[in-house]
Design an enzyme around this catalytic site. Structure first.
Site, PDB file in Angstrom:
ATOM      1  N   LYS A   1       0.844  -1.205   0.000  1.00 26.87           N
ATOM      2  CA  LYS A   1       0.000   0.000   0.000  1.00 26.87           C
ATOM      3  C   LYS A   1       0.874   1.248   0.000  1.00 26.87           C
ATOM      4  O   LYS A   1       0.601   2.208  -0.718  1.00 26.87           O
ATOM      5  CB  LYS A   1      -0.942  -0.023   1.215  1.00 26.87           C
ATOM      6  CG  LYS A   1      -2.043  -1.078   1.072  1.00 26.87           C
ATOM      7  CD  LYS A   1      -2.834  -1.348   2.351  1.00 26.87           C
ATOM      8  CE  LYS A   1      -3.804  -2.514   2.142  1.00 26.87           C
ATOM      9  NZ  LYS A   1      -4.587  -2.849   3.330  1.00 26.87           N
TER      10      LYS A   1
ATOM     11  N   GLN B   1      -4.688  -1.258   9.419  1.00 28.55           N
ATOM     12  CA  GLN B   1      -4.549  -2.618   8.880  1.00 28.55           C
ATOM     13  C   GLN B   1      -5.127  -3.638   9.862  1.00 28.55           C
ATOM     14  O   GLN B   1      -4.836  -3.597  11.058  1.00 28.55           O
ATOM     15  CB  GLN B   1      -3.068  -2.910   8.587  1.00 28.55           C
ATOM     16  CG  GLN B   1      -2.813  -4.233   7.877  1.00 28.55           C
ATOM     17  CD  GLN B   1      -3.417  -4.306   6.487  1.00 28.55           C
ATOM     18  OE1 GLN B   1      -3.562  -3.310   5.789  1.00 28.55           O
ATOM     19  NE2 GLN B   1      -3.793  -5.501   6.062  1.00 28.55           N
TER      20      GLN B   1
ATOM     21  N   ASP C   1     -10.984   2.653   3.552  1.00 26.36           N
ATOM     22  CA  ASP C   1     -11.216   1.205   3.475  1.00 26.36           C
ATOM     23  C   ASP C   1     -12.701   0.912   3.247  1.00 26.36           C
ATOM     24  O   ASP C   1     -13.073  -0.201   2.885  1.00 26.36           O
ATOM     25  CB  ASP C   1     -10.802   0.538   4.801  1.00 26.36           C
ATOM     26  CG  ASP C   1      -9.514  -0.260   4.684  1.00 26.36           C
ATOM     27  OD1 ASP C   1      -9.223  -0.765   3.585  1.00 26.36           O
ATOM     28  OD2 ASP C   1      -8.816  -0.380   5.713  1.00 26.36           O
TER      29      ASP C   1
HETATM   30  N1  GUN Z   1      -6.706  -6.919   6.191  1.00 24.88           N
HETATM   31  C1  GUN Z   1      -6.962  -7.719   5.136  1.00 24.88           C
HETATM   32  N2  GUN Z   1      -7.463  -7.001   4.122  1.00 24.88           N
HETATM   33  C2  GUN Z   1      -7.546  -5.727   4.534  1.00 24.88           C
HETATM   34  C3  GUN Z   1      -8.001  -4.516   3.926  1.00 24.88           C
HETATM   35  O1  GUN Z   1      -8.453  -4.472   2.777  1.00 24.88           O
HETATM   36  N3  GUN Z   1      -7.907  -3.405   4.695  1.00 24.88           N
HETATM   37  C4  GUN Z   1      -7.437  -3.422   5.965  1.00 24.88           C
HETATM   38  N4  GUN Z   1      -7.403  -2.286   6.635  1.00 24.88           N
HETATM   39  N5  GUN Z   1      -7.018  -4.527   6.556  1.00 24.88           N
HETATM   40  C5  GUN Z   1      -7.067  -5.674   5.835  1.00 24.88           C
END
Ligand code: GUN
Length: 285
Positions: A54, A98, A121
């Site tokens: 990311k 996350q 998100d």
């Molecule tokens: N953990 C697994 N997939 C994701 C996601 O798309 N966003 C976040 N914040 N955590 C995750």
């Protein structure tokens, strides 16, 4: 039949290039770059890989990413305090926490502390609710990315049987809402479904997000269908594999996503898109 591969990596690269152009045009107009705060608590190795991707994508797309790598021992109150300060920070357009979080932190409480306008998100109940009510604002990145892959293939879910395997908050549930919004007839299978085979055999569009390699056998797949594999699993030999028996499914489906290089890059591209759009809204641009 041999399925056509859907190259998520290439499609995501086009989105990121378009985002970069829009960011550079913002800068040329004297606006600041969009800012994304990426918070990671602890050192879950899978999360570390996702977070790195990311942050790399932010650099590629011209966004500013601000890293908050916190120790596992971080308390819920400390995390709330950080989120509240990021909510107030005028240079921050997106806040990403996350997941999963350590056991001692209540995930839903944290998500609800994020300003819905910065919830890139799309996990805040406000944004999930807007999607459920057919007026989406910020959309969960993985399902949103999958809709872009479906658009790319050029088949409409309208009137088709869309089967989602997995009912998580991050993928399965919002995926079902997106497919409904696209006019699909949607079935969601989950841990209490029992035999998955009859659902898979009837799926025109099959989306699998379980996290168990090989849970979907290739010979269940409906001939001519579209198969989207959201699974991301580490095989004993260290290779990344999805949830679908790829070899078997490729012989029956018309289109299939590879793992890696399918859905994963689209998730990250949609995160960039959500952050850019949040910034444009905030800046009134
Ligand atoms: N953990 C697994 N997939 C994701 C996601 O798309 N966003 C976040 N914040 N955590 C995750």
């Amino acid at each position: 039949m041999t399925a056509q591969l859907i190259d998520g990596k290439a499609i995501a690269a086009k989105f990121k290039a378009d985002i970069r152009d829009q960011v550079e045009s913002m800068v040329a107009r004297g606006l600041r770059r969009p800012g994304l705060a990426v918070i990671m608590v602890g050192d879950n190795p899978a999360s570390a890989v996702y977070v790195r991707n990311k942050r790399k994508a932010c650099a590629e797309s011209g966004l500013v990413s601000v890293a908050h790598d916190l120790p596992y021992s971080t308390t819920q109150a400390e995390l709330v305090q950080l989120i509240e300060s990021l909510n107030r920070d005028p240079a921050i357009d997106g806040i990403l926490v996350q997941l999963p979080l350590p056991q001692h932190i209540e995930q839903s409480l944290i998500i609800e502390k994020i300003d819905p306008a910065k919830d890139v998100d799309g996990f805040h109940p406000f944004n999930v609710g807007r999607l459920a009510l057919r007026v989406p604002l910020i959309r969960p990145c993985t399902p949103y990315g999958v809709t872009k892959l479906i658009d790319h293939v050029g088949i409409s879910p309208k009137g088709r049987h869309c089967v989602v395997i997995g009912a998580s908050n991050i993928v399965g549930r919002p995926m079902a809402l997106e497919l409904l919004l696209m006019g699909g007839t949607v079935t969601v299978c989950h841990r209490f479904t029992g035999d998955l085979a009859p659902y898979v055999r009837d799926a025109d569009i099959l989306i699998v997000a379980v996290g168990r390699p090989g849970i979907i056998q290739g010979d269940w797949v409906k001939p001519g269908s579209l198969v989207i594999d959201v699974g991301m699993n580490r095989a004993p030999d260290g290779k990344l594999v999805g949830d679908v028996d790829f070899e078997g499914a490729s012989r029956r489906a018309a289109w299939i996503t590879p793992v890696p290089g399918g859905v994963g890059p689209m998730t990250v591209a949609m995160l960039m898109k959500n952050t850019l759009e949040s910034a444009l809204t905030r800046l009134g641009a």
